[in-house]
Design a protein around this motif. Structure first.
Motif, PDB file in Angstrom:
ATOM      1  N   ARG A  63      84.576   1.322  76.717  1.00 37.07           N
ATOM      2  CA  ARG A  63      83.219   1.841  76.864  1.00 37.07           C
ATOM      3  C   ARG A  63      83.073   3.304  76.439  1.00 37.07           C
ATOM      4  NH1 ARG A  63      83.020  -2.761  77.356  1.00 37.07           N
ATOM      5  NH2 ARG A  63      81.924  -4.062  78.882  1.00 37.07           N
ATOM      6  N   LEU A  64      84.142   4.080  76.497  1.00 39.39           N
ATOM      7  CA  LEU A  64      84.006   5.516  76.282  1.00 39.39           C
ATOM      8  C   LEU A  64      84.698   6.039  75.032  1.00 39.39           C
ATOM      9  CD1 LEU A  64      84.477   6.633  79.992  1.00 39.39           C
ATOM     10  CD2 LEU A  64      82.380   6.794  78.660  1.00 39.39           C
ATOM     11  N   ASP A  65      85.404   5.179  74.333  1.00 37.11           N
ATOM     12  CA  ASP A  65      86.128   5.623  73.141  1.00 37.11           C
ATOM     13  C   ASP A  65      85.192   5.652  71.939  1.00 37.11           C
ATOM     14  OD1 ASP A  65      87.949   6.311  71.257  1.00 37.11           O
ATOM     15  OD2 ASP A  65      89.123   4.466  71.351  1.00 37.11           O
ATOM     16  N   ARG A  66      85.028   6.835  71.352  1.00 29.68           N
ATOM     17  CA  ARG A  66      84.210   6.972  70.141  1.00 29.68           C
ATOM     18  C   ARG A  66      85.122   6.950  68.917  1.00 29.68           C
ATOM     19  NH1 ARG A  66      79.958  11.847  71.662  1.00 29.68           N
ATOM     20  NH2 ARG A  66      78.181  10.535  72.157  1.00 29.68           N
ATOM     21  N   GLY A  67      85.913   5.934  68.796  1.00 33.57           N
ATOM     22  CA  GLY A  67      86.853   5.851  67.678  1.00 33.57           C
ATOM     23  C   GLY A  67      86.136   5.757  66.343  1.00 33.57           C
ATOM     24  N   HIS A  68      86.783   6.253  65.293  1.00 33.12           N
ATOM     25  CA  HIS A  68      86.169   6.239  63.962  1.00 33.12           C
ATOM     26  C   HIS A  68      86.929   5.346  62.992  1.00 33.12           C
ATOM     27  CE1 HIS A  68      89.501   8.749  62.659  1.00 33.12           C
ATOM     28  NE2 HIS A  68      89.234   9.599  63.627  1.00 33.12           N
ATOM     29  N   CYS A  84      80.621  12.733  45.158  1.00 38.42           N
ATOM     30  CA  CYS A  84      80.247  12.326  46.520  1.00 38.42           C
ATOM     31  C   CYS A  84      79.313  13.358  47.148  1.00 38.42           C
ATOM     32  CB  CYS A  84      81.479  12.125  47.388  1.00 38.42           C
ATOM     33  SG  CYS A  84      82.346  13.623  47.853  1.00 38.42           S
ATOM     34  N   ASN A  85      78.421  12.871  47.982  1.00 37.54           N
ATOM     35  CA  ASN A  85      77.462  13.713  48.691  1.00 37.54           C
ATOM     36  C   ASN A  85      78.010  13.970  50.084  1.00 37.54           C
ATOM     37  OD1 ASN A  85      75.293  14.741  50.214  1.00 37.54           O
ATOM     38  ND2 ASN A  85      73.785  13.669  48.962  1.00 37.54           N
ATOM     39  N   VAL A  86      78.634  15.119  50.274  1.00 38.02           N
ATOM     40  CA  VAL A  86      79.312  15.407  51.536  1.00 38.02           C
ATOM     41  C   VAL A  86      78.323  15.522  52.691  1.00 38.02           C
ATOM     42  CG1 VAL A  86      80.795  17.051  52.754  1.00 38.02           C
ATOM     43  CG2 VAL A  86      81.254  16.485  50.362  1.00 38.02           C
ATOM     44  N   ARG A  87      77.160  16.077  52.405  1.00 36.34           N
ATOM     45  CA  ARG A  87      76.164  16.201  53.479  1.00 36.34           C
ATOM     46  C   ARG A  87      75.745  14.826  53.986  1.00 36.34           C
ATOM     47  NH1 ARG A  87      71.617  20.587  54.560  1.00 36.34           N
ATOM     48  NH2 ARG A  87      70.806  19.681  56.467  1.00 36.34           N
ATOM     49  N   ALA A  88      75.504  13.900  53.085  1.00 37.98           N
ATOM     50  CA  ALA A  88      75.114  12.552  53.486  1.00 37.98           C
ATOM     51  C   ALA A  88      76.223  11.902  54.311  1.00 37.98           C
ATOM     52  CB  ALA A  88      74.799  11.708  52.255  1.00 37.98           C
ATOM     53  N   ILE A  89      77.462  12.162  53.927  1.00 34.58           N
ATOM     54  CA  ILE A  89      78.601  11.606  54.655  1.00 34.58           C
ATOM     55  C   ILE A  89      78.666  12.188  56.059  1.00 34.58           C
ATOM     56  CG2 ILE A  89      81.128  11.558  54.761  1.00 34.58           C
ATOM     57  CD1 ILE A  89      81.124  11.400  51.693  1.00 34.58           C
ATOM     58  N   LEU A  90      78.508  13.509  56.171  1.00 33.87           N
ATOM     59  CA  LEU A  90      78.571  14.156  57.478  1.00 33.87           C
ATOM     60  C   LEU A  90      77.444  13.683  58.384  1.00 33.87           C
ATOM     61  CD1 LEU A  90      79.975  16.234  59.280  1.00 33.87           C
ATOM     62  CD2 LEU A  90      78.435  17.973  58.347  1.00 33.87           C
ATOM     63  N   GLU A  91      76.253  13.525  57.831  1.00 34.99           N
ATOM     64  CA  GLU A  91      75.131  13.063  58.631  1.00 34.99           C
ATOM     65  C   GLU A  91      75.351  11.624  59.095  1.00 34.99           C
ATOM     66  OE1 GLU A  91      71.585  13.743  56.392  1.00 34.99           O
ATOM     67  OE2 GLU A  91      71.691  15.920  56.610  1.00 34.99           O
ATOM     68  N   ARG A  92      75.957  10.826  58.230  1.00 33.22           N
ATOM     69  CA  ARG A  92      76.269   9.449  58.614  1.00 33.22           C
ATOM     70  C   ARG A  92      77.274   9.432  59.762  1.00 33.22           C
ATOM     71  NH1 ARG A  92      79.820   5.366  54.896  1.00 33.22           N
ATOM     72  NH2 ARG A  92      80.352   3.893  56.542  1.00 33.22           N
ATOM     73  N   THR A  94      77.833  11.824  61.971  1.00 28.17           N
ATOM     74  CA  THR A  94      77.168  12.331  63.167  1.00 28.17           C
ATOM     75  C   THR A  94      76.316  11.255  63.821  1.00 28.17           C
ATOM     76  OG1 THR A  94      77.100  14.569  62.226  1.00 28.17           O
ATOM     77  CG2 THR A  94      75.625  14.108  64.066  1.00 28.17           C
ATOM     78  N   ASP A  95      75.571  10.516  63.006  1.00 27.67           N
ATOM     79  CA  ASP A  95      74.759   9.411  63.535  1.00 27.67           C
ATOM     80  C   ASP A  95      75.639   8.358  64.192  1.00 27.67           C
ATOM     81  OD1 ASP A  95      72.463  10.615  62.627  1.00 27.67           O
ATOM     82  OD2 ASP A  95      72.324   9.419  60.789  1.00 27.67           O
ATOM     83  N   GLU A  96      76.792   8.089  63.578  1.00 24.53           N
ATOM     84  CA  GLU A  96      77.713   7.093  64.107  1.00 24.53           C
ATOM     85  C   GLU A  96      78.274   7.535  65.462  1.00 24.53           C
ATOM     86  OE1 GLU A  96      79.920   3.605  64.358  1.00 24.53           O
ATOM     87  OE2 GLU A  96      78.350   4.142  62.929  1.00 24.53           O
ATOM     88  N   ILE A  97      78.556   8.809  65.598  1.00 27.14           N
ATOM     89  CA  ILE A  97      79.076   9.325  66.866  1.00 27.14           C
ATOM     90  C   ILE A  97      78.092   9.043  67.994  1.00 27.14           C
ATOM     91  CG2 ILE A  97      79.611  11.418  68.165  1.00 27.14           C
ATOM     92  CD1 ILE A  97      80.761  12.587  65.561  1.00 27.14           C
ATOM     93  N   HIS A  98      76.822   9.321  67.751  1.00 25.12           N
ATOM     94  CA  HIS A  98      75.830   9.115  68.794  1.00 25.12           C
ATOM     95  C   HIS A  98      75.517   7.641  69.013  1.00 25.12           C
ATOM     96  CE1 HIS A  98      75.138  13.282  69.590  1.00 25.12           C
ATOM     97  NE2 HIS A  98      74.876  13.549  68.328  1.00 25.12           N
TER      98      HIS A  98
END
Length: 206
Positions: A63-68, A84-92, A94-98
């Motif tokens: 339930r608590l592991d935010r594995g990637h 590659c678009n690094v900003r798009a990757i970082l935003e993706r 970040t969205d995945e983390i939440h």
């Protein structure tokens, strides 16, 4: 049928612990509390778990592991491309983390921060949290470094400092969400403006 029922009971125990941990913290939580909340006897708890601590470790894992791990391979492939678009990757990421917090993000946030408190006296939990943080830090550092190599992320600030800022932003928004569940997580993407080079600036003048 017994196997199916057993799996369902175990899932209910984990779900109930996750919710109760968010409500009152792990130390204040008893096995009786958990089993009463799902309408089962205390004896049936020990069919699935040897102890309350073992249950905690299962809650952490499920339930608590935010594995990637699931997105890491795909991200690595994208980063290897020259365009590659690094900003798009970082935003993706970040969205995945939440989004990895699940549908009830508030429950996740409170449970996780109760876990942080518990880690002060539980070495296993502390080491698990440290390992989890190291994995995410290394993953984000790789993205930041690639962005700097491609001229997309500023280089006047060192890679680790930018990585730490990214981590702090995520953790900070978790705390803000606990205080204000209406907060918009997409704001994080605007905060990233300070670290990215302005794409409108010509790279070669003259």
């Amino acid at each position: 049928m017994k196997y199916s029922t057993g799996k369902e009971t175990k899932r209910k125990i984990i779900d109930a612990t996750f919710q109760l941990m968010a409500d009152k913290g792990f130390d204040a939580l008893s096995i009786d509390d958990i089993m009463t909340s799902i309408g089962r006897t205390k004896g049936s708890f020990y069919v699935h778990f040897k102890s309350k601590e073992e249950l905690l470790y299962e809650v952490m894992r499920t339930r608590l592991d935010r594995g990637h791990g699931q997105m890491a391979e795909e991200i690595l492939k994208e980063l290897s491309k020259d365009n590659c678009n690094v900003r798009a990757i970082l935003e993706r990421v970040t969205d995945e983390i939440h989004s990895s917090s699940g549908q009830n993000r508030l429950t996740w946030a409170f449970a996780f921060y109760h876990l942080l408190i518990h880690s002060r006296k539980n070495e296993f939990v502390r080491e698990w949290l440290e390992s989890n943080e190291d994995q995410w830090s290394n993953f984000l550092r790789m993205i930041v470094k690639r962005g700097q190599e491609l001229g997309q992320i500023r280089t006047d600030v060192d890679t680790q400092t930018i990585t730490n800022m990214c981590m702090a932003i995520v953790v900070g928004y978790d705390i803000l969400f606990m205080l204000n569940p209406q907060i918009d997580f997409s704001e994080v993407n605007h905060i990233h403006d300070w670290m990215f080079v302005n794409d409108q600036n010509p790279k070669n003048e003259g």
